[in-house]
Structures are given as C-alpha cells and as structure tokens.
Enzyme design. Structure first.
Site, PDB file in Angstrom:
ATOM      1  N   HIS A  46       0.824  -1.202   0.000  1.00  9.01           N
ATOM      2  CA  HIS A  46       0.000   0.000   0.000  1.00  9.01           C
ATOM      3  C   HIS A  46       0.862   1.257   0.000  1.00  9.01           C
ATOM      4  CE1 HIS A  46      -3.683  -2.217   0.464  1.00  9.01           C
ATOM      5  NE2 HIS A  46      -3.138  -2.902   1.455  1.00  9.01           N
ATOM      6  N   CYS A 102       0.036   2.511  -4.673  1.00  6.05           N
ATOM      7  CA  CYS A 102      -0.638   3.762  -5.026  1.00  6.05           C
ATOM      8  C   CYS A 102       0.284   4.952  -4.799  1.00  6.05           C
ATOM      9  CB  CYS A 102      -1.903   3.933  -4.189  1.00  6.05           C
ATOM     10  SG  CYS A 102      -3.166   2.687  -4.490  1.00  6.05           S
TER      11      CYS A 102
END
Length: 198
Positions: A46, A102
């Site tokens: 992440h 991301c």
C-alpha cells in the site's frame, strides 16, 4: 540491532512488514554497497500521500509506503526512502527499484522522470546523487495501483514479470512502453512511471 532476524521472514506478512523491519531491510540492502554492485528492491503493497510541509514537492504531497503498523509507527515517506536507498549510494553502484503501490510515481524523489511521449524531464527541486538508480512505479503520483484478479498480484508486478520474461534485456524506454501496453491491454488505467538519477 535493527536487522530483521531470519525467523522474521517466516512470520505472517503483517508481522514482517512493520516499519522497523522495512527500514532495516532497506538499510541492509545498501549498507555495504560498492562500485560495481547491482542491487534490486521490490515493494508491492500500500502507498499513500502526506502533505509536504518542506516545500520540496511540486504537487504539495510526499509519496509514502504504508507499513502494517503505520497506525503506531507512521508512514515511510519518500524523503526517508531517498535518504536510506539513494543519497549515499556510491558511484558505479546500480540500484533498480520497483514500487507497485498507489501514489508511487515519484516516491524516491529522483531528479529525472520519463514523461511519455516527451521524454526525460528534470524535477523542479532535484536531488542529485552519485549512484545510478532507476525506479519503476506502478502509477503516477495522483493515481492508484490496482491488483490483478489472478493470484492477487499488483498490476505493475504482473506486467513487469511478463515483459521481462518476453524481453530480458530491454532498453528503459522499451520496457516502459511495454509496461504501458501490457497494463492497458488488460483493461487498467494506471500509468507506470520511470524515474532516474542519471
């Protein structure tokens, strides 16, 4: 000693991917780096953004990776990644980084970004170093990296493995173009990025 012990690698993923273990692993990777070494770092997890208070980020945000214990230990910001992995890398040492998360487009704050179709662009506030570093990012800073439905792998990780298998010695632009084509062909909208110290 901040280094992870061998048993850490057999712990459940959320116990291994703590801030302490990630930072220790990054330091271990580069601690004895020398001219002629070729290093590789891959992160598939992440990522996020955090407001930049220093004024060094063009878009006003630091890019981050998110350790499993971020709620207690905090995020790992791009400035810290640069300081650990890039800043002191010696001349003649090569580091390739793949960040499949991301907001990863400029997550190492490298001075040069390849902008398709224009070519290489220099950052407004560049940090230059002696080491030869290339970073492949899953998406632009303002985008999200997706996961594939096959084996729950990141889209960039899957594309990178497929394209390196097809052509194990590509030029950087060839690989970036192949990654874009691969990702687009599979129906994803994220745009893989390439940045470099040289």
């Amino acid at each position: 000693d901040d280094r992870p012990s061998p048993r850490d690698f057999f712990a459940p993923a959320d116990e291994r991917s703590t801030r302490k273990n990630i930072v220790a692993g990054l330091k271990w990777l580069v601690e004895n780096a020398a001219c002629g070494d070729a290093l590789f770092f891959h992160f598939s997890g992440h990522g996020s953004e955090q407001r930049d208070l220093s004024g060094t980020e063009t878009d006003g945000f630091n890019e981050t990776i998110i350790p499993s214990d971020f709620d207690k230990s905090g995020l790992i910001v791009d400035n810290e990644l640069f300081d650990i992995l890039v800043r002191d890398l010696p001349e003649g040492c090569k580091l390739n980084v793949v960040l499949d998360c991301c907001h990863s487009g400029t997550a190492l704050d490298l001075p040069f970004n390849y902008v398709r179709p224009r070519g290489w662009q220099c950052e407004e506030v560049p940090f230059h170093t002696r080491g030869d570093v290339q970073m492949w990012a899953g998406c632009a800073d303002d985008e999200q990296s997706e996961e594939t439905h096959f084996r729950s792998r990141g889209v960039l990780t899957t594309a990178f493995l497929q394209e390196m298998y097809r052509n194990p010695r590509p030029l950087y632009k060839e690989l970036l173009d192949a990654l874009h084509a691969n990702v687009t062909r599979r129906g994803y909208t994220q745009k893989p990025q390439l940045s470099s110290t040289q």
